[in-house]
Design a protein around this motif. Structure first.
Motif, PDB file in Angstrom:
ATOM      1  N   SER A 162       0.863  -1.175   0.000  1.00 51.57           N
ATOM      2  CA  SER A 162       0.000   0.000   0.000  1.00 51.57           C
ATOM      3  C   SER A 162       0.903   1.230   0.000  1.00 51.57           C
ATOM      4  O   SER A 162       2.110   1.126  -0.214  1.00 51.57           O
ATOM      5  N   ASP A 165      -4.663   3.266  -1.166  1.00 48.46           N
ATOM      6  CA  ASP A 165      -3.927   2.666  -2.277  1.00 48.46           C
ATOM      7  C   ASP A 165      -3.660   1.213  -1.929  1.00 48.46           C
ATOM      8  O   ASP A 165      -3.480   0.877  -0.753  1.00 48.46           O
ATOM      9  N   SER A 170      -2.025  -2.713  -3.903  1.00 47.00           N
ATOM     10  CA  SER A 170      -1.837  -3.715  -4.946  1.00 47.00           C
ATOM     11  C   SER A 170      -1.915  -5.076  -4.275  1.00 47.00           C
ATOM     12  O   SER A 170      -1.518  -5.220  -3.114  1.00 47.00           O
ATOM     13  N   HIS A 196      -4.150 -10.383 -10.271  1.00 46.41           N
ATOM     14  CA  HIS A 196      -3.287  -9.366  -9.674  1.00 46.41           C
ATOM     15  C   HIS A 196      -3.862  -7.992 -10.022  1.00 46.41           C
ATOM     16  O   HIS A 196      -4.046  -7.684 -11.209  1.00 46.41           O
ATOM     17  N   VAL A 230      -4.605  -3.581  -8.931  1.00 47.31           N
ATOM     18  CA  VAL A 230      -4.416  -2.352  -8.171  1.00 47.31           C
ATOM     19  C   VAL A 230      -5.800  -1.759  -7.927  1.00 47.31           C
ATOM     20  O   VAL A 230      -6.757  -2.078  -8.636  1.00 47.31           O
ATOM     21  N   LYS A 269      -2.975  -4.934 -12.395  1.00 44.92           N
ATOM     22  CA  LYS A 269      -1.656  -4.471 -11.956  1.00 44.92           C
ATOM     23  C   LYS A 269      -0.694  -4.448 -13.140  1.00 44.92           C
ATOM     24  O   LYS A 269      -0.606  -5.428 -13.883  1.00 44.92           O
ATOM     25  N   TRP A 319       5.183  -5.189  -6.404  1.00 41.76           N
ATOM     26  CA  TRP A 319       3.984  -4.873  -5.621  1.00 41.76           C
ATOM     27  C   TRP A 319       4.060  -3.444  -5.080  1.00 41.76           C
ATOM     28  O   TRP A 319       3.076  -2.694  -5.154  1.00 41.76           O
ATOM     29  N   ALA A 348       3.696  -0.746  -7.790  1.00 43.35           N
ATOM     30  CA  ALA A 348       2.336  -0.651  -8.317  1.00 43.35           C
ATOM     31  C   ALA A 348       1.370  -0.031  -7.313  1.00 43.35           C
ATOM     32  O   ALA A 348       0.342   0.537  -7.702  1.00 43.35           O
ATOM     33  N   ALA A 349       1.707  -0.122  -6.022  1.00 37.29           N
ATOM     34  CA  ALA A 349       0.772   0.310  -4.980  1.00 37.29           C
ATOM     35  C   ALA A 349       0.754   1.807  -4.753  1.00 37.29           C
ATOM     36  O   ALA A 349      -0.150   2.309  -4.079  1.00 37.29           O
ATOM     37  N   ASN A 384       0.594   4.362  -7.017  1.00 36.74           N
ATOM     38  CA  ASN A 384       0.300   5.197  -8.174  1.00 36.74           C
ATOM     39  C   ASN A 384      -1.113   5.763  -8.265  1.00 36.74           C
ATOM     40  O   ASN A 384      -1.291   6.954  -8.540  1.00 36.74           O
ATOM     41  N   ASN A 421      -3.602   4.237 -15.635  1.00 37.41           N
ATOM     42  CA  ASN A 421      -2.968   2.949 -15.348  1.00 37.41           C
ATOM     43  C   ASN A 421      -2.364   2.343 -16.619  1.00 37.41           C
ATOM     44  O   ASN A 421      -1.318   1.686 -16.582  1.00 37.41           O
TER      45      ASN A 421
END
Length: 446
Positions: A73, A117, A119, A137, A139, A188, A194, A197-198, A200, A371
């Motif tokens: 996160s 947030d 992922s 997977h 987000v 994701k 991880w 990606a978390a 953004n 994304n």
């Protein structure tokens, strides 16, 4: 550790994940209703005193929801507001939401799990979920919209049932598990870890709507865009979006170190706040003086006044923004970290046909377009450092004191950094150095 958690960490497939029992409780960073008055009369509202990390009850899943095992996160400024109980304790949001009845009643609890947030891996889907499966997977977009409200189908952010997940709702992302609506999910980006990606969607999606969307400033090729706080979470994405759109980003930062970082992101012109003498809350007269100084710097470097000003700082900068933007230009705002009551000389607005555009987060389509840019490698994660979930209070304190750059990540179920990449070829083509342009070494305490 529950058997479901063990299966997630082992990379189990969908069938095995479905076969494991959902635990009755889970680890989460949360606030307690009993603490809402602990900062009464206190000048330094240290969020480490109000933020607890411990076990909370697992909620029931609604038909349109999914249960996500959160791998990572991040900290957003709404987590600071939540933990300070300002401008209002978030428990009031939860109580009002619960009055809708049905599944909404679950949100009114003595604990508020925060975080906007995430992922992670889907481990359960509600009976009404169609587009997502266990094992995906994902987000998470921070906006929950009411799909039964007509306005939502025009613009999800305009609906009165729109809420910020993990701020105006319970069961947020700073936890081992989170409950979200299926309409919050996006795939994701496969080449990101991880933690990358978390960090953004909330800030990058917000910046996308402010700058690129037809509901925001709608910047175009060649536009000069002044970006306050260019080294922060919102600012770091704003710099990239302007540069990708063919604009000229002009970033304001608080130090030479931050200036070097935003240059690495593509910022064409960097202005240190000290160059214009900005500090504290300027008077109306000082605002004009500061605006003239800033305008001279921008004209010297670009030859023109800015077409757009990107302002989330608020009270300390807003009068300058209105003054410095060119005739017919646009000031777009999404927040007020230095105060909500803005003062500006309205003559410079109306007589020069300028516009102020209010913006809040982004709808799901805007989030998806943003994304996609991450998935293509056009946007880079603004992750600077990570903390363990046990140290979430320390991570939020870092943002509270503005001692960070970019975004601060939090490892939840992910045991360490670097996991979650499923497209190593794309990652290699972009390059580790470029993806980690803002990175600092991992740490667990200040």
């Amino acid at each position: 550790m529950s058997s479901l958690t063990e299966a997630v960490l082992a990379g189990a497939g969908p069938d095995e994940l479905r076969g494991e029992e959902v635990p009755d409780e889970y680890l989460a960073a949360h606030l307690r209703k009993e603490d809402v008055d602990i900062f009464a009369g206190v000048e330094d509202k240290d969020v480490r005193k109000s933020l607890h990390v411990g076990m909370v009850p697992m909620p029931e899943l609604a038909p349109d929801e999914v249960l996500v095992a959160v791998m990572a996160s991040s900290v957003n400024y709404n987590s600071v507001w939540s933990a300070m109980f300002e401008p209002l304790p978030t428990f009031g949001f939860l109580e009002r939401f619960a009055r809708e009845g049905g599944y909404a009643a679950r949100h009114d609890r003595p604990q508020h799990v925060i975080g906007s947030d995430a992922s992670g891996v889907i481990v359960r889907v509600g009976s009404g979920t169609r587009r997502w499966q266990v094992g995906d997977h994902v987000v998470v977009s921070p906006i929950q919209a009411d799909d039964q409200e007509p306005m939502t189908h025009s613009d999800g952010v305009l609906g009165t049932g729109q809420r910020a997940w993990g701020f105006e709702t319970n069961f947020g992302g700073l936890a081992h598990y989170t409950v979200v609506r299926a309409s919050q999910l996006l795939p994701k980006p496969a080449h990101l870890t991880w933690e990358e990606a978390a960090v953004n969607l909330l800030t990058a999606g917000t910046a996308y709507r402010m700058l690129i969307s037809d509901r925001g400033a709608r910047i175009k090729l060649g536009d000069i865009v002044l970006i306050w706080g260019a080294a922060g979470g919102l600012g770091a994405y704003a710099v990239q979006l302007v540069k990708n759109a063919g604009g000229i980003p002009v970033g304001v930062v608080g130090s030479e170190e931050k200036g070097e970082l935003v240059r690495a992101l593509g910022c064409d012109v960097v202005v240190n706040r000290e160059e214009i003498g900005l500090g504290g809350d300027p008077t109306p007269e000082e605002t004009i003086t500061l605006g003239k100084r800033l305008g001279r710097i921008i004209r010297k470097e670009t030859g023109e006044d800015p077409h757009v000003v990107f302002d989330f700082v608020g009270r300390a900068t807003f009068g300058i923004s209105v003054f410095v933007v060119r005739r017919g230009g646009t000031v777009v705002t999404c927040g007020s970290s230095t105060g909500y009551q803005h003062q500006y000389d309205n003559r410079y607005l109306w007589m020069n046909l300028k516009r102020i555009v209010g913006s809040h987060a982004a709808n799901l389509q805007e989030m998806a377009e943003c994304n996609r840019l991450f998935g293509l490698g056009k946007l880079l994660p603004a992750l600077s450092e990570t903390y363990a979930l046990d140290d979430a209070g320390t991570a939020i304190r870092l943002v509270q004191r503005n001692q960070h750059v970019g975004k601060v990540g939090v490892l939840c179920l992910a045991p360490h950094e670097g996991l979650g990449v499923t497209d190593p070829e794309l990652r290699a083509s972009i390059g580790e150095k470029r993806i980690g342009v803002l990175r600092k070494p991992a740490r667990t305490a200040l």
